[in-house]
Enzyme design. Structure first.
Site, mmCIF file in Angstrom:
data_model
loop_
_atom_site.group_PDB
_atom_site.id
_atom_site.type_symbol
_atom_site.label_atom_id
_atom_site.label_comp_id
_atom_site.label_asym_id
_atom_site.label_seq_id
_atom_site.Cartn_x
_atom_site.Cartn_y
_atom_site.Cartn_z
ATOM 1 N N GLY A 159 41.123 109.517 64.686
ATOM 2 C CA GLY A 159 40.438 109.505 65.977
ATOM 3 C C GLY A 159 40.783 108.279 66.798
ATOM 4 O O GLY A 159 41.567 107.423 66.376
ATOM 5 N N HIS A 182 39.877 114.712 58.060
ATOM 6 C CA HIS A 182 40.051 116.113 57.670
ATOM 7 C C HIS A 182 41.087 116.823 58.543
ATOM 8 O O HIS A 182 41.453 117.959 58.258
ATOM 9 C CB HIS A 182 38.710 116.869 57.683
ATOM 10 C CG HIS A 182 38.104 117.019 59.037
ATOM 11 N ND1 HIS A 182 36.937 116.408 59.400
ATOM 12 C CD2 HIS A 182 38.506 117.705 60.125
ATOM 13 C CE1 HIS A 182 36.643 116.713 60.644
ATOM 14 N NE2 HIS A 182 37.579 117.489 61.114
ATOM 15 N N LYS A 240 31.635 114.631 67.548
ATOM 16 C CA LYS A 240 31.024 113.822 68.600
ATOM 17 C C LYS A 240 31.066 114.417 70.002
ATOM 18 O O LYS A 240 30.592 113.778 70.939
ATOM 19 C CB LYS A 240 31.664 112.429 68.616
ATOM 20 C CG LYS A 240 33.180 112.434 68.775
ATOM 21 C CD LYS A 240 33.745 111.004 68.859
ATOM 22 C CE LYS A 240 33.538 110.205 67.612
ATOM 23 N NZ LYS A 240 34.434 110.573 66.510
ATOM 24 N N LYS A 282 24.530 107.282 72.539
ATOM 25 C CA LYS A 282 23.847 108.583 72.602
ATOM 26 C C LYS A 282 22.625 108.640 71.684
ATOM 27 O O LYS A 282 21.841 109.576 71.759
ATOM 28 C CB LYS A 282 24.818 109.715 72.219
ATOM 29 C CG LYS A 282 26.109 109.771 73.027
ATOM 30 C CD LYS A 282 25.862 110.061 74.482
ATOM 31 C CE LYS A 282 27.165 110.300 75.248
ATOM 32 N NZ LYS A 282 28.061 109.116 75.308
ATOM 33 N N ASN A 319 30.848 104.464 75.790
ATOM 34 C CA ASN A 319 32.107 105.187 75.898
ATOM 35 C C ASN A 319 33.306 104.246 75.859
ATOM 36 O O ASN A 319 33.209 103.087 76.244
ATOM 37 C CB ASN A 319 32.149 105.971 77.218
ATOM 38 C CG ASN A 319 31.074 107.036 77.286
ATOM 39 O OD1 ASN A 319 29.909 106.769 77.029
ATOM 40 N ND2 ASN A 319 31.452 108.238 77.632
ATOM 41 N N LEU A 321 37.389 104.008 77.145
ATOM 42 C CA LEU A 321 38.324 104.597 78.108
ATOM 43 C C LEU A 321 39.486 105.265 77.387
ATOM 44 O O LEU A 321 40.137 104.657 76.539
ATOM 45 C CB LEU A 321 38.869 103.510 79.044
ATOM 46 C CG LEU A 321 37.914 102.989 80.114
ATOM 47 C CD1 LEU A 321 38.455 101.703 80.716
ATOM 48 C CD2 LEU A 321 37.709 104.037 81.201
ATOM 49 N N THR A 344 29.616 115.947 86.631
ATOM 50 C CA THR A 344 28.360 116.646 86.336
ATOM 51 C C THR A 344 27.291 116.398 87.398
ATOM 52 O O THR A 344 26.564 117.300 87.785
ATOM 53 C CB THR A 344 27.818 116.219 84.964
ATOM 54 O OG1 THR A 344 27.668 114.789 84.945
ATOM 55 C CG2 THR A 344 28.767 116.648 83.858
ATOM 56 N N ARG A 412 25.643 119.195 81.629
ATOM 57 C CA ARG A 412 25.767 120.145 80.535
ATOM 58 C C ARG A 412 24.669 119.892 79.503
ATOM 59 O O ARG A 412 24.011 118.853 79.532
ATOM 60 C CB ARG A 412 27.156 120.021 79.895
ATOM 61 C CG ARG A 412 28.291 120.354 80.859
ATOM 62 C CD ARG A 412 29.646 120.059 80.270
ATOM 63 N NE ARG A 412 29.809 118.623 79.999
ATOM 64 C CZ ARG A 412 30.918 118.090 79.478
ATOM 65 N NH1 ARG A 412 31.934 118.868 79.167
ATOM 66 N NH2 ARG A 412 31.001 116.793 79.268
ATOM 67 N N GLU A 415 23.319 116.350 77.869
ATOM 68 C CA GLU A 415 23.827 115.201 78.610
ATOM 69 C C GLU A 415 22.734 114.554 79.446
ATOM 70 O O GLU A 415 21.772 115.203 79.867
ATOM 71 C CB GLU A 415 24.983 115.622 79.517
ATOM 72 C CG GLU A 415 26.253 115.968 78.765
ATOM 73 C CD GLU A 415 27.418 116.218 79.696
ATOM 74 O OE1 GLU A 415 28.553 115.890 79.316
ATOM 75 O OE2 GLU A 415 27.195 116.757 80.800
#
Length: 499
Positions: A159, A182, A240, A282, A319, A321, A344, A412, A415
């Site tokens: 990731g 995985h 995530k 989050k 977050n 970038l 959004t 969404r 969020e």
């Protein structure tokens, strides 16, 4: 070399005649097939008019670019790793007007400042280079001294954060880097990238071991950790993507909660020295199942016995970038196909940090942190997503609203309009380390062993088949109901399908 092939070599102009630029120029000259370094461009009056490695130094940069007429194959390479974001913005504007075929940059990360610069570390200039704040200066070699001669396991190594941790750990003197994930393709890619970096002289000669495996298999994790004899674990693996996990809530809990529990159990049995969980903003008053799953994962780590031989800690940030699945790649694709760029909500904001900076601070916190503590990375001020979209549109040479339209599509599921790194009533204290803070008061109920055990037992038959409770298995409504009884901020979904 024939006259024709010599003419085909691209001409490279290196912006910055310092240590990094000189090293890259020498590498290009030694290899002889990558292009020819036509000139350095620099603002240092003591260097302008001289030659370095036989290459002329032109300047000041603005004046030199004004008179330059690059051809269709010419390339500009910015080799100024200590330059500020504002300096990079100015350089990009100048280089864009000069119409270079390609603009590359040597990223401003501490391992390049401390060590040798290599051509392979350069990449195409990206919007994130113009959006990010100046990274904190971290003595990465010193920060990683606690990992010298150690065996380090990274979960989710394919990731965004996991792979950057692996790149930076090449300089740490670790004996072995275990890359666990995985996803076959992502692990193959980071494994291959690290080996190429080593071939090009980047970092030290750590043994790299790619491992394909599942966090959801406790027997496998016990077997694996008992054999690897790892000293430190950086746990970055998680499902995530918020809307995707709203559609797959059981898998979010199975992987992010039970996967973390299984890994913690195996780590403690294997007497791992340090365990660092990478977490997310989050988790604060979580509305999404993803946020709730990571909140519980945090609690699992923090509730571990402080008398354990393993030091357990959490590093939480917002977050980054350019991460996979984030809005920067999404906006890039939308812009390149002509728009619209979808947002959004007009007021949506997020905290942002570059992947290299976040990874450097995670590594730093892993060394200085104490067991049972939760650390927050200082993310600076939140950025309006609308502003981010407009800046990216301009980066690609378009005018927002005129050439590329902005479209507001609504929030969404799961969020929020704004995120925070901590609850308003929680206590955050400074540490002696730049941009690393400590959350000294958290949700006490979920740190309680009895509450956690009770919650896990309620969740278990939904994630793992129990013939005595077969109707619970994979029941989406039930798992949301259980989560909401402990974390009532999680959104209700009255019309959610049962299975």
């Amino acid at each position: 070399m024939s006259e024709q092939s010599a003419a085909d070599l691209r001409r490279i102009y290196i912006i910055g005649a310092g240590f990094s630029g000189t090293m890259i120029a020498r590498e290009i000259q030694n290899k002889g097939v990558l292009g020819t370094v036509e000139a350095f461009l620099d603002d240092d009056q003591s260097k302008i008019g001289s030659r370095i490695e036989g290459i002329p130094v032109l300047g000041p940069i603005n004046d030199a670019l004004h008179f330059m007429r690059p051809n269709n194959n010419d390339e500009a390479l910015i080799a100024m790793p200590s330059a500020s974001t504002e300096q990079i913005r100015v350089l990009y504007a100048l280089l864009s007007r000069s119409r270079f075929a390609r603009i590359r940059i040597l990223p401003a990360v501490s391992q390049i400042i401390e060590g040798g610069a290599h051509l392979i570390q350069t990449r195409d200039l990206d919007p994130q280079d113009l959006l990010s704040r100046p990274p904190v200066s971290i003595g990465l070699r010193q920060s990683l001294s606690y990992l010298r001669g150690k065996r380090v396991l990274i979960t989710g190594a394919g990731g965004s954060i996991g792979s950057e941790l692996a790149r930076q750990l090449l300089l740490g003197g670790a004996e072995r880097l275990y890359l666990l994930g995985h996803g076959e393709n992502s692990i193959y890619q980071i494994d291959r990238e690290l080996r190429v970096l080593q071939e090009e002289g980047v970092g030290e000669k750590a043994t790299i071991v790619p491992i394909i495996g599942e966090l959801q298999d406790p027997d496998y994790l016990d077997f694996l950790l008992s054999r690897l004899k790892a000293d430190v674990i950086f746990h970055t693996a998680a499902y995530k993507h918020v809307p995707m996990m709203e559609e797959n809530p059981v898998m979010a809990i199975k992987n992010n909660v039970f996967g973390t529990q299984f890994l913690l159990d195996a780590a403690e049995r294997a007497k791992i020295e340090r365990f660092v969980l990478v977490s997310t903003d989050k988790v604060v008053s979580p509305q999404s199942i993803y946020g709730a799953s990571k909140r519980i994962a945090e609690a699992l780590v923090l509730s571990r016995d402080k008398h354990s031989e393993t030091r357990f800690m959490v590093v939480r940030f917002g977050n980054v970038l350019g991460s996979r699945g984030s809005i920067v790649p999404l906006f890039r694709n939308q812009i390149l196909k002509g728009g619209p760029v979808t947002i959004t909500h007009p007021d949506t904001s997020r905290y942002f940090m570059t992947i290299p900076e976040a990874s450097s601070l995670v590594l730093k916190a892993g060394g200085v942190g104490e067991s049972g503590r939760l650390y927050l990375l200082d993310m600076g001020e939140p950025l309006l997503i609308r502003d981010l979209a407009e800046q990216m549109i301009k980066f690609y040479g378009y005018e927002p609203g005129r050439d590329i339209r902005l479209a507001y599509i609504g929030l969404r599921e799961g969020e929020k309009v704004h995120e925070s790194l901590h609850e308003n009533w929680e206590i955050v204290s400074e540490t002696p380390y730049a941009r690393i803070r400590e959350l000294s008061k958290s949700l006490e109920w979920i740190r309680s062993t009895s509450n956690l055990n009770e919650l896990l037992e309620e969740l278990r038959p939904v994630c793992f088949f129990d013939p005595r409770k077969s109707s619970y298995y994979r029941n989406r409504r039930l798992i949301r109901s259980i989560i909401r009884s402990y974390l009532p901020s999680v959104a209700e979904k009255p019309k959610e399908a049962e299975y």
